[in-house]
Design a protein around this motif. Structure first.
Motif, PDB file in Angstrom:
ATOM      1  N   LEU A 211       0.837  -1.201   0.000  1.00 17.02           N
ATOM      2  CA  LEU A 211       0.000   0.000   0.000  1.00 17.02           C
ATOM      3  C   LEU A 211       0.869   1.246   0.000  1.00 17.02           C
ATOM      4  N   LYS A 212       0.345   2.326  -0.549  1.00 21.24           N
ATOM      5  CA  LYS A 212       1.126   3.552  -0.657  1.00 21.24           C
ATOM      6  C   LYS A 212       1.143   4.351   0.642  1.00 21.24           C
ATOM      7  N   LYS A 213       0.122   4.175   1.490  1.00 23.71           N
ATOM      8  CA  LYS A 213       0.023   4.913   2.752  1.00 23.71           C
ATOM      9  C   LYS A 213      -0.258   3.941   3.890  1.00 23.71           C
ATOM     10  N   ARG A 214       0.042   4.380   5.096  1.00 23.02           N
ATOM     11  CA  ARG A 214      -0.269   3.600   6.289  1.00 23.02           C
ATOM     12  C   ARG A 214      -1.778   3.366   6.331  1.00 23.02           C
ATOM     13  N   SER A 215      -2.195   2.137   6.614  1.00 20.66           N
ATOM     14  CA  SER A 215      -3.607   1.786   6.584  1.00 20.66           C
ATOM     15  C   SER A 215      -3.988   0.976   7.813  1.00 20.66           C
ATOM     16  N   ILE A 216      -5.293   0.898   8.063  1.00 19.37           N
ATOM     17  CA  ILE A 216      -5.808   0.078   9.148  1.00 19.37           C
ATOM     18  C   ILE A 216      -6.941  -0.786   8.612  1.00 19.37           C
ATOM     19  N   VAL A 217      -7.176  -1.906   9.280  1.00 18.21           N
ATOM     20  CA  VAL A 217      -8.323  -2.751   8.968  1.00 18.21           C
ATOM     21  C   VAL A 217      -9.423  -2.342   9.928  1.00 18.21           C
ATOM     22  N   ARG A 218     -10.537  -1.906   9.387  1.00 12.98           N
ATOM     23  CA  ARG A 218     -11.665  -1.455  10.206  1.00 12.98           C
ATOM     24  C   ARG A 218     -12.698  -2.564  10.267  1.00 12.98           C
ATOM     25  N   ILE A 219     -12.575  -3.432  11.281  1.00 11.60           N
ATOM     26  CA  ILE A 219     -13.457  -4.595  11.351  1.00 11.60           C
ATOM     27  C   ILE A 219     -14.902  -4.207  11.634  1.00 11.60           C
ATOM     28  N   GLY A 220     -15.135  -3.014  12.148  1.00 14.29           N
ATOM     29  CA  GLY A 220     -16.497  -2.542  12.370  1.00 14.29           C
ATOM     30  C   GLY A 220     -17.141  -2.008  11.103  1.00 14.29           C
ATOM     31  N   LYS A 221     -16.401  -1.935  10.023  1.00 10.51           N
ATOM     32  CA  LYS A 221     -16.892  -1.413   8.746  1.00 10.51           C
ATOM     33  C   LYS A 221     -16.721  -2.446   7.636  1.00 10.51           C
ATOM     34  N   MET A 222     -16.974  -3.705   7.957  1.00 13.49           N
ATOM     35  CA  MET A 222     -16.781  -4.767   6.978  1.00 13.49           C
ATOM     36  C   MET A 222     -17.903  -4.770   5.952  1.00 13.49           C
ATOM     37  N   ALA A 223     -17.573  -5.172   4.752  1.00 16.71           N
ATOM     38  CA  ALA A 223     -18.553  -5.301   3.676  1.00 16.71           C
ATOM     39  C   ALA A 223     -18.128  -6.443   2.769  1.00 16.71           C
ATOM     40  N   THR A 224     -19.056  -6.940   2.012  1.00 14.63           N
ATOM     41  CA  THR A 224     -18.729  -7.967   1.032  1.00 14.63           C
ATOM     42  C   THR A 224     -19.062  -7.431  -0.361  1.00 14.63           C
ATOM     43  N   ILE A 225     -18.303  -7.909  -1.325  1.00 14.42           N
ATOM     44  CA  ILE A 225     -18.584  -7.564  -2.714  1.00 14.42           C
ATOM     45  C   ILE A 225     -18.467  -8.825  -3.551  1.00 14.42           C
ATOM     46  N   ASP A 226     -19.124  -8.822  -4.677  1.00 15.24           N
ATOM     47  CA  ASP A 226     -19.054  -9.962  -5.572  1.00 15.24           C
ATOM     48  C   ASP A 226     -17.638 -10.104  -6.118  1.00 15.24           C
ATOM     49  N   LYS A 227     -17.173 -11.328  -6.214  1.00 14.08           N
ATOM     50  CA  LYS A 227     -15.811 -11.606  -6.679  1.00 14.08           C
ATOM     51  C   LYS A 227     -15.534 -11.002  -8.056  1.00 14.08           C
ATOM     52  N   SER A 228     -16.555 -10.914  -8.889  1.00 11.49           N
ATOM     53  CA  SER A 228     -16.375 -10.376 -10.240  1.00 11.49           C
ATOM     54  C   SER A 228     -16.014  -8.889 -10.237  1.00 11.49           C
ATOM     55  N   LEU A 229     -16.284  -8.201  -9.132  1.00 16.13           N
ATOM     56  CA  LEU A 229     -15.977  -6.772  -9.034  1.00 16.13           C
ATOM     57  C   LEU A 229     -14.530  -6.499  -8.622  1.00 16.13           C
ATOM     58  N   VAL A 230     -13.839  -7.529  -8.134  1.00 17.40           N
ATOM     59  CA  VAL A 230     -12.450  -7.377  -7.709  1.00 17.40           C
ATOM     60  C   VAL A 230     -11.555  -7.380  -8.940  1.00 17.40           C
TER      61      VAL A 230
END
Length: 51
Positions: A4-23
């Motif tokens: 990643l280009k910047k420091r990041s965090i995993v926000r487990i309270g903001k989880m979402a799912t997306i269809d695999k075809s969108l990745v």
């Protein structure tokens, strides 16, 4: 280190799912220690019993 280009965090309270075809590609990665910590936090968040 993680791709990643910047420091990041995993926000487990903001989880979402997306269809695999969108990745369209990989954004970055986390190491085994971070995966273990994330696993523990998800167990706590979802109140999963691990006997």
């Amino acid at each position: 280190m993680n791709g990643l280009k910047k420091r990041s965090i995993v926000r487990i309270g903001k989880m979402a799912t997306i269809d695999k075809s969108l990745v369209i590609g990989k954004l970055g990665s986390i190491n085994e220690t971070e995966i273990s910590e994330l696993h523990k936090k998800l167990i706590q968040l979802f109140d999963i019993k691990t006997d």
